[in-house]
Design an enzyme around this catalytic site. Sequence first.
Site, PDB file in Angstrom:
ATOM      1  N   HIS A 268       0.824  -1.215   0.000  1.00 49.47           N
ATOM      2  CA  HIS A 268       0.000   0.000   0.000  1.00 49.47           C
ATOM      3  C   HIS A 268       0.857   1.263   0.000  1.00 49.47           C
ATOM      4  O   HIS A 268       0.371   2.326  -0.365  1.00 49.47           O
ATOM      5  CB  HIS A 268      -1.042  -0.012   1.132  1.00 49.47           C
ATOM      6  CG  HIS A 268      -0.537   0.317   2.494  1.00 49.47           C
ATOM      7  ND1 HIS A 268      -0.225  -0.638   3.429  1.00 49.47           N
ATOM      8  CD2 HIS A 268      -0.310   1.506   3.097  1.00 49.47           C
ATOM      9  CE1 HIS A 268       0.165  -0.045   4.546  1.00 49.47           C
ATOM     10  NE2 HIS A 268       0.127   1.243   4.373  1.00 49.47           N
TER      11      HIS A 268
ATOM     12  N   ASP B  62       1.181  -7.669   2.337  1.00 47.29           N
ATOM     13  CA  ASP B  62       1.323  -6.234   2.070  1.00 47.29           C
ATOM     14  C   ASP B  62       2.789  -5.790   1.911  1.00 47.29           C
ATOM     15  O   ASP B  62       3.346  -5.132   2.780  1.00 47.29           O
ATOM     16  CB  ASP B  62       0.647  -5.465   3.212  1.00 47.29           C
ATOM     17  CG  ASP B  62       0.327  -4.028   2.835  1.00 47.29           C
ATOM     18  OD1 ASP B  62       0.868  -3.542   1.823  1.00 47.29           O
ATOM     19  OD2 ASP B  62      -0.458  -3.388   3.561  1.00 47.29           O
TER      20      ASP B  62
ATOM     21  N   SER C  70       3.998   2.276   8.447  1.00 47.02           N
ATOM     22  CA  SER C  70       3.777   1.300   7.392  1.00 47.02           C
ATOM     23  C   SER C  70       5.083   1.043   6.671  1.00 47.02           C
ATOM     24  O   SER C  70       5.763   1.981   6.274  1.00 47.02           O
ATOM     25  CB  SER C  70       2.766   1.817   6.388  1.00 47.02           C
ATOM     26  OG  SER C  70       1.494   1.484   6.816  1.00 47.02           O
TER      27      SER C  70
HETATM   28  N1  ARG Z   1      -4.556   0.584   7.391  1.00 42.92           N
HETATM   29  C1  ARG Z   1      -3.246   0.528   6.842  1.00 42.92           C
HETATM   30  C2  ARG Z   1      -2.624   1.914   6.910  1.00 42.92           C
HETATM   31  O1  ARG Z   1      -3.142   2.780   7.511  1.00 42.92           O
HETATM   32  C3  ARG Z   1      -3.249  -0.061   5.473  1.00 42.92           C
HETATM   33  C4  ARG Z   1      -3.883   0.792   4.471  1.00 42.92           C
HETATM   34  C5  ARG Z   1      -3.987   0.166   3.122  1.00 42.92           C
HETATM   35  N2  ARG Z   1      -5.041   0.834   2.428  1.00 42.92           N
HETATM   36  C6  ARG Z   1      -6.273   0.331   2.289  1.00 42.92           C
HETATM   37  N3  ARG Z   1      -7.231   1.148   1.959  1.00 42.92           N
HETATM   38  N4  ARG Z   1      -6.524  -0.923   2.454  1.00 42.92           N
HETATM   39  O2  ARG Z   1      -1.919   2.425   6.130  1.00 42.92           O
HETATM   40  N1  GLU Z   2      -1.078   1.399   7.548  1.00 43.07           N
HETATM   41  C1  GLU Z   2      -0.522   2.461   8.310  1.00 43.07           C
HETATM   42  C2  GLU Z   2       0.427   3.384   7.555  1.00 43.07           C
HETATM   43  O1  GLU Z   2       0.255   3.867   6.524  1.00 43.07           O
HETATM   44  C3  GLU Z   2       0.139   1.884   9.481  1.00 43.07           C
HETATM   45  C4  GLU Z   2      -0.914   1.472  10.338  1.00 43.07           C
HETATM   46  C5  GLU Z   2      -1.095   2.401  11.444  1.00 43.07           C
HETATM   47  O2  GLU Z   2      -1.630   3.499  11.284  1.00 43.07           O
HETATM   48  O3  GLU Z   2      -0.684   1.942  12.491  1.00 43.07           O
HETATM   49  O4  GLU Z   2       1.380   3.867   7.979  1.00 43.07           O
END
Ligand code: ARG
Ligand code: GLU
Length: 721
Positions: free
Chosen positions: A85, A221, A655
């Site tokens: 991502h 991922d 991330s």
């Molecule tokens: N939640 C994770 C983060 O904040 C992964 C995001 C990936 N994006 C998504 N829409 N699935 O970055």
């Molecule tokens: N998916 C998140 C990012 O872009 C990390 C997840 C979080 O926020 O802990 O950095």
Amino acid sequence: MSRLVTLFLCLFLIVRTSIAGEGMWLPILLSQLNEKDMQTMGMRITAEDIYSVNHSSLKDAIVLFGGGCTAEIVSNQGLILTNHHCGFSNIQRHSTLEHDYLTDGFWASSLTEELPNPGLSVTFLVSMEDVTEKILQGISPDMKGSERDAIILKNRGKVESEASKGSRYKASVKAFYSGNQFYLIMTETFTDIRLVGAPPSNIGKFGGDTDNWMWPRHTGDFSVFRIYANKNNEPADFSKDNIPYTPKKSLTISLKGVKEGDFTFVYGFPGTTQEYLPSYAVDMAANQRNPIAIKLRQQKLDLIDKAMENDKLTRIQYAAKAASVANFWKKMIGESKGINRLDAIEKKQQFEAGFEIWVNAENSRKDLYGNILTDYRQSIEDFRPYHKAYTYLTEGAMGVEIIRFAYGYNNLLKQCREKTTADDEIIKSAAKLKAGVPGYFKNYNSKLDEAIFAKLMETYGKECDPAFLPPIFTEAMAKYEGSYKAWAADVFKKSMFADSSKMNTLLDNFTRKRSKKIEEDPAFLVARSVYAFLQDKLVPVVNSFYLKADSLQRVYMKAQMEMQTGKVFYPDANSTLRVAYGNVKGYSPADAVDYRWFTTLDGILEKENPDVYDYVVTPRLRELSTSRDYGRYADADGSMHVAFIATNHTTGGNSGSPVLDADGNLVGINFDRCWEGTMSDLIYDPDQCRNIALDIRYCLFIIDRYAGAANLIKEMNFATR
Ligand code: ARG
Ligand code: GLU
């Protein structure tokens, strides 16, 4: 002092050093603040192995990837790993209907096939130094905020220019502990970063937005890039002559995996946290901003999802956009739920009651902090209606692409009107805008945007306090007899901003006279009204609120640190390099439910559903799974571990961060947090907060066995024990 007061003070003064797992620590302070704690928890290396300015250390293998992710170096030829991502928009940019790397994945079989990514950069932290004294020189405690800010700005400039003199590194001074401490940070940025590999989305985004922010998780991922440098191993913009960067340090990979209870740490660039806010600020975020933004994003996503389901091209065009809208949408839902379930606001209120008692126990404190909480509460009360209107405007009107796009032409229009702007400058501006047209329309569906316009503007128009609506709403409602659909239809029928060929007609051989076309365009008129309202009516209030809030928070932070002398404080995240450490651990999300700490490839087949895009499993992965021939990537239990969770305190920006074991070897790639703990940006709960990491063995298994990219595995270094 009454017995009650004494009791309160005891409660607040005798605090534990830190909550297991909580904290994003400064690498340079580890030896002083955390090393013992980390070693007690199981770490076998030293703080100096993690961060050192004298010799190479783990920090030299960590980079800030793009604006908001982390990546780690895993080979002596500058190979880096981050999340799928995090590389997503770059993978998307290289994708077309003919070469759909999003769907099919991408693997360069040699250096020459690696794809350049203009605009993408990675940044190393070179060194960090406490410069608080220099920055606060000339400041006195009774100084007005604006006066203080001006002095700090001057001191900052001085420190930065002195540090960068004769250095090839960039110097910047950053504020920590809400502006109570300052560090000079030296960085080096590389700008030739190439895409090396990415798994297909049904591995790299398996579970999609349905599983996002959730455990149990099975997302592969990751994506693979490479840093390029010039012949002297220095940063250089893209050139065919550039060569792979030779790093000071590359991470050693462990194939042993982790077990429950094992020590791990996450080394990366967390973006923003606000752990020390008063209850009213948390309440405004969780109970005012989040619900409005959630609703508007939900409406937008419903429309985008439907359009993506029905059309393959739209799926490619909107994949990255939908993901970013959905990501924060879901995060906000989880955050507000977590705040309420944890009674976070009541907990903060109790803390504030204790704080007042502490302040009032001594006159000198009363002078310094006597009004801080009342002032803070009043500022937030005054700001609330503006903040609400601001949320509607930014999430509503600015959630419509054509409005943002049309406003991008405001500057050209202004130049055309100014007599002082020369014709060739105007031509230059028009050419610049023209260069952006193909890229914009490559990822644009005007039918979809029209539907989004109608829906979001309706919610905005009907729910926002009328006193806070841009004037265009009144005009449009009179003209279209209250129909938002009719408004949208008319704008999209007549506006050139919805049509690439009309835009090219406007911009080909652009002259001053054509500016009338911009000025009369119906989408531009909407944009101008919205942005004028934003700039004239909201931004001044927003800015002055944050100026005040920043200075209140600085004083409140200082007071909290003075009050809790036994507590070791970590500064809020600010996109600087941090270490979070904890243990591999499951959790209980609800009564009678226990979550195990790892997932396996078998779980992917359990979730498989060929009819649902997020849960499609390719025949190849199924085959690899049924053969159970995982080779050296198998866990000792014989299964293929996909992801695991631990108590490391992480946030957005982490991330792609490496998850390292007790020996400092790479065991995972951080990519998310568990749903029940998403409030950890505002308040951390050791029972519920978990980071989610991709097991490095699954990542390598996909690279090696699924993609057949053994050439990449050969570049990497593996731990021998
Ligand atoms: N939640 C994770 C983060 O904040 C992964 C995001 C990936 N994006 C998504 N829409 N699935 O970055
Ligand atoms: N998916 C998140 C990012 O872009 C990390 C997840 C979080 O926020 O802990 O950095």
